[in-house]
Design a protein around this motif. Structure first.
Motif, PDB file in Angstrom:
ATOM      1  N   ALA A 138       0.849  -1.192   0.000  1.00 54.00           N
ATOM      2  CA  ALA A 138       0.000   0.000   0.000  1.00 54.00           C
ATOM      3  C   ALA A 138       0.883   1.240   0.000  1.00 54.00           C
ATOM      4  N   PRO A 139       0.602   2.239  -0.850  1.00 53.94           N
ATOM      5  CA  PRO A 139       1.459   3.434  -0.904  1.00 53.94           C
ATOM      6  C   PRO A 139       1.430   4.213   0.405  1.00 53.94           C
ATOM      7  N   ARG A 140       2.538   4.900   0.681  1.00 54.53           N
ATOM      8  CA  ARG A 140       2.662   5.738   1.875  1.00 54.53           C
ATOM      9  C   ARG A 140       2.827   7.196   1.462  1.00 54.53           C
ATOM     10  N   GLU A 141       2.628   8.078   2.418  1.00 56.77           N
ATOM     11  CA  GLU A 141       2.810   9.509   2.185  1.00 56.77           C
ATOM     12  C   GLU A 141       4.239   9.886   2.552  1.00 56.77           C
ATOM     13  N   VAL A 142       5.000  10.399   1.573  1.00 53.69           N
ATOM     14  CA  VAL A 142       6.377  10.801   1.849  1.00 53.69           C
ATOM     15  C   VAL A 142       6.369  12.025   2.765  1.00 53.69           C
ATOM     16  N   PRO A 143       7.328  12.161   3.678  1.00 55.51           N
ATOM     17  CA  PRO A 143       7.369  13.333   4.565  1.00 55.51           C
ATOM     18  C   PRO A 143       7.332  14.632   3.773  1.00 55.51           C
ATOM     19  N   GLY A 144       6.388  15.487   4.134  1.00 58.46           N
ATOM     20  CA  GLY A 144       6.234  16.758   3.433  1.00 58.46           C
ATOM     21  C   GLY A 144       5.355  16.666   2.206  1.00 58.46           C
ATOM     22  N   GLY A 145       5.079  15.444   1.738  1.00 55.00           N
ATOM     23  CA  GLY A 145       4.193  15.264   0.601  1.00 55.00           C
ATOM     24  C   GLY A 145       4.775  15.594  -0.754  1.00 55.00           C
ATOM     25  N   ASP A 146       6.065  15.945  -0.823  1.00 56.85           N
ATOM     26  CA  ASP A 146       6.699  16.349  -2.075  1.00 56.85           C
ATOM     27  C   ASP A 146       7.978  15.539  -2.258  1.00 56.85           C
ATOM     28  N   PHE A 147       7.992  14.630  -3.239  1.00 53.65           N
ATOM     29  CA  PHE A 147       9.150  13.761  -3.441  1.00 53.65           C
ATOM     30  C   PHE A 147      10.388  14.556  -3.859  1.00 53.65           C
ATOM     31  N   ALA A 148      10.209  15.563  -4.741  1.00 53.49           N
ATOM     32  CA  ALA A 148      11.358  16.346  -5.191  1.00 53.49           C
ATOM     33  C   ALA A 148      11.985  17.117  -4.038  1.00 53.49           C
ATOM     34  N   ALA A 149      11.146  17.740  -3.194  1.00 52.53           N
ATOM     35  CA  ALA A 149      11.668  18.492  -2.054  1.00 52.53           C
ATOM     36  C   ALA A 149      12.340  17.556  -1.056  1.00 52.53           C
ATOM     37  N   TYR A 150      11.776  16.370  -0.883  1.00 51.34           N
ATOM     38  CA  TYR A 150      12.366  15.401   0.044  1.00 51.34           C
ATOM     39  C   TYR A 150      13.765  15.002  -0.417  1.00 51.34           C
ATOM     40  N   VAL A 151      13.903  14.713  -1.714  1.00 49.17           N
ATOM     41  CA  VAL A 151      15.211  14.316  -2.233  1.00 49.17           C
ATOM     42  C   VAL A 151      16.208  15.458  -2.142  1.00 49.17           C
ATOM     43  N   SER A 152      15.795  16.657  -2.547  1.00 52.20           N
ATOM     44  CA  SER A 152      16.731  17.785  -2.533  1.00 52.20           C
ATOM     45  C   SER A 152      17.210  18.083  -1.121  1.00 52.20           C
ATOM     46  N   GLY A 153      16.305  17.986  -0.153  1.00 54.23           N
ATOM     47  CA  GLY A 153      16.704  18.240   1.222  1.00 54.23           C
ATOM     48  C   GLY A 153      17.636  17.172   1.760  1.00 54.23           C
ATOM     49  N   ARG A 154      17.330  15.903   1.478  1.00 50.09           N
ATOM     50  CA  ARG A 154      18.154  14.817   1.997  1.00 50.09           C
ATOM     51  C   ARG A 154      19.532  14.788   1.325  1.00 50.09           C
ATOM     52  N   VAL A 155      19.543  14.986   0.020  1.00 51.22           N
ATOM     53  CA  VAL A 155      20.801  14.883  -0.716  1.00 51.22           C
ATOM     54  C   VAL A 155      21.734  16.029  -0.358  1.00 51.22           C
ATOM     55  N   SER A 156      21.188  17.250  -0.297  1.00 53.79           N
ATOM     56  CA  SER A 156      22.056  18.396  -0.001  1.00 53.79           C
ATOM     57  C   SER A 156      22.573  18.341   1.427  1.00 53.79           C
ATOM     58  N   SER A 157      21.715  18.005   2.389  1.00 62.66           N
ATOM     59  CA  SER A 157      22.159  17.974   3.777  1.00 62.66           C
ATOM     60  C   SER A 157      23.182  16.870   4.018  1.00 62.66           C
TER      61      SER A 157
END
Length: 322
Positions: free
Chosen positions: A216-235
């Motif tokens: 079953a699909p889940r809700e990514v934190p913040g609801g935005d996959f692009a923002a989630y990746v950019s935040g995780r990758v940069s930090s």
């Protein structure tokens, strides 16, 4: 009224849009009777186009997927867009697809009307791509296709993965999205064993088959996959972190901060906390200066020292007026 051949082409063009077309609406668009529409649908099926029909208020005709790829009809803007995309792919946007992209590009350019061919060649002649400062990590087209298919079908994945230190691990995940950021591709997935969200570089993934059960699909934190990746990758790439009090409303600071650069938390109506970072304290100082707001910094000590050195330098560069 359109003749039969022109009408079939017009009908095919309508059916290639992603929606169901009621027979009455098709008849109105083509200026013919419902019986003629049904006959034309039969002709398209005889030519190999898989036209599906459904009943009910939400039913109608739509073009389905068949065993073979039927010819496509593209309008002018679609043809130019596809040509540009193929040229980009042929330059190695996804390694492994260059030769296929060139073959498809040659076929498309061969049948382009002269007016469109001129537009495409003008774009080619007067646009220049700046080479990357370093080679992009190679992403296998087969691996990328496997991952996005698992995302689409909501099937668990097993794969071997090399972490940032080059240590091999084996993962079981629920894949949700493949995200392209800069010159790299990332998979956003729920790690089953760690019970948390994870971001994986796709060039380090080696999928194992077969895929696992559906999830079953889940809700990514913040609801935005692009923002989630950019935040995780940069930090993850930051060597220096800073927690800064900015004397400005949080909404004003957010307008000037890319999600990949930092996060903003309101303190009160006139101040907020900015958590940010960079690979060097010099870069951090530049980011803070570009905010154009007053701010207080207490850590890290290297940043405080660097800002004081900059303040002295700027003060010396602007003699007091006589």
């Amino acid at each position: 009224m359109l003749d039969t051949s022109a009408r079939l082409l017009r009908l095919l063009s309508l059916l290639q849009t992603p929606r169901a077309w009621p027979g009455s609406e098709l008849a109105e668009r083509l200026g013919v009777s419902g019986r003629t529409v049904r006959n034309d649908i039969d002709r398209l099926r005889e030519l190999g186009y898989p036209v599906d029909a459904t009943r009910g208020s939400a039913g109608g005709y739509r073009l389905g997927a068949g065993a073979a790829m039927p010819p496509l009809l593209l309008d002018d803007e679609e043809a130019v867009a596809v040509t540009i995309a193929l040229r980009t792919a042929a330059r190695g946007a996804v390694p492994g697809t260059e030769e296929t992209s060139l073959r498809a590009l040659a076929k498309l350019e061969q049948v382009l009307p002269s007016r469109l061919r001129r537009r495409v060649r003008t774009l080619q002649a007067y646009t220049v791509a700046v080479p990357a400062d370093q080679p992009a990590p190679a992403v296998s087209a087969d691996v990328l296709t496997t991952l996005v298919a698992a995302c689409r079908d909501r099937e668990r994945l097993r794969f071997d993965y090399l972490d940032h230190a080059g240590v091999p691990t084996r993962r079981i995940v629920e894949p949700h999205r493949a995200v392209n950021w800069g010159r790299r591709w990332y998979l956003v997935a729920w790690d089953v064993e760690r019970e948390d969200w994870r971001t994986f570089r796709i060039d380090r993934i080696r999928p194992r088959t077969p895929t696992g059960p559906r999830f079953a699909p889940r809700e990514v934190p913040g609801g935005d996959f692009a923002a989630y990746v950019s935040g995780r990758v940069s930090s993850a790439a930051w060597r220096h972190y800073a927690r800064v009090t900015v004397h400005a409303p949080a909404t004003a600071v957010i307008e000037r901060i890319n999600p990949a650069v930092g996060t903003v938390e309101a303190i009160d109506a006139d101040s907020c906390t900015l958590v940010t970072g960079a690979d060097t304290v010099r870069a951090l100082a530049v980011h803070l200066g570009m905010l154009d707001f007053d701010f207080d910094v207490t850590e890290p000590p290297e940043l405080v020292t660097h800002l004081r050195r900059l303040a002295d330098r700027y003060n010396r560069s602007t003699p007091a007026p006589h």
